[in-house]
Scaffold this active site. Sequence first.
Site, short mmCIF file in Angstrom:
data_model
loop_
_atom_site.label_atom_id
_atom_site.label_comp_id
_atom_site.label_asym_id
_atom_site.label_seq_id
_atom_site.Cartn_x
_atom_site.Cartn_y
_atom_site.Cartn_z
CE LYS A 1 -4.04 -2.03 0.30
NZ LYS A 1 -5.12 -1.82 -0.66
CG HIS B 1 -10.20 -5.98 -4.94
ND1 HIS B 1 -11.17 -6.14 -3.98
CD2 HIS B 1 -9.22 -5.24 -4.36
CE1 HIS B 1 -10.80 -5.53 -2.88
NE2 HIS B 1 -9.62 -4.97 -3.08
CD GLU C 1 -10.14 -1.86 -4.42
OE1 GLU C 1 -9.02 -2.05 -4.91
OE2 GLU C 1 -10.33 -1.71 -3.21
CD GLU D 1 -5.25 -2.40 -6.63
OE1 GLU D 1 -4.42 -3.32 -6.90
OE2 GLU D 1 -6.14 -2.53 -5.78
MG MG Z 1 -7.09 -1.68 -4.23
#
Ligand code: MG
Length: 372
Positions: free
Chosen positions: A158, A290, A240, A214
């Site tokens: 992330k 996802h 997603e 992403e």
């Molecule tokens: Mg994501």
Amino acid sequence: MQIERVETYPLLYRLPQAYGDANGYKRYRTSYLIRLITRSGIDGWGEIIDWLPTLHRGFQERIIPFLLGKLATDRLTITDVISKWHQRSAAGVSIALTEIVAKRAGLSVCELWGGKFHRQIPVYASFQSYREQGDWAESSIRFVTEQIRAGHKRVKVKIGGRSIAEDQAHIDRLMQSLPPDVLVALDANQSYDLAHARLWERIFWRYTNWMWLEEPMPLERTQEYVKLRAALSVPLAGGENLVSCAQFLPLYQAGALDIAQPDLQHTHGIDSYRTHLQMARQFGYRISPHSFDGGLSRLYTLFAQACLPAWSKMDADPIEPVEWDVMENPFSQLFPLQPVNGAVTIPEGAGIGIEPDWELIHAMRWDGSVYA
Ligand code: MG
């Protein structure tokens, strides 16, 4: 094939240590399993991830009374009605009904859908990089390294939850610590504007082992995505939270994404999810689903991926990878399945080919208390 009984299993696990992404910290993980049983004794499992108090009430008071007496073979009309009340519940019911029909026919879900193209599906280890402790970057890198040693070959980490400088220092250190054949995706959870998203090219050009970036920006900024896609050297991925195939269409038409990432639980059900996959394939788009929350919907995601033809003859992988939650979450093993060397072998056998872990189900029962 009449539905005679519906059992529900609301499950809760409070995390001893929170972890998170740019959207905040997760302090618990949940699963809501449903088991539909026909008069002839055939059962099918479904799964919904949502806040348990409202979800449970919705099932008890509206969805279960609606399901009782219906034919399990009427999956499309049943799912259509429930999706108007609660989309996620419809997706959960749709997989339970699919399993019942497959078992009745004596077939696996993949056989019911026409058979597999792929016996194994690659998965990528998905991390929540942030922790409340000051040394979050240190523990992130340590945790990723452990999973690589355990056999994972692809990871997603992330960004977007700290300053660009702090995030880039973390990613730079991580990339230096990884073997060069490990592929990496970065997920910003829609945190940036175009100017900030472009700053990541400074990191991208230093390494070659990227999978994708992403959702760097809010997904409705289609034209910004088109510009960013032209400016970056790595593929752009997203979608997603989109519910329908029609919501992806403007992104496809504008050329805003390289890789679509639909999530089965966020669609109207397994049938509409598979329709999207097939449409994307017809037009030559890549799909890397996802599937962070929920082991059973991840299993159906793997089934759907197994029944999808290869994206390209040129790609080293026969099929795009599926997300694999490696964070502390007992519910990812409710239907026990483990990747070996970064790939999962599709289970054989009637229905889903796996029995749920009853011990885990009993141990994690939610006590009905409100949680946050
Ligand atoms: Mg994501």
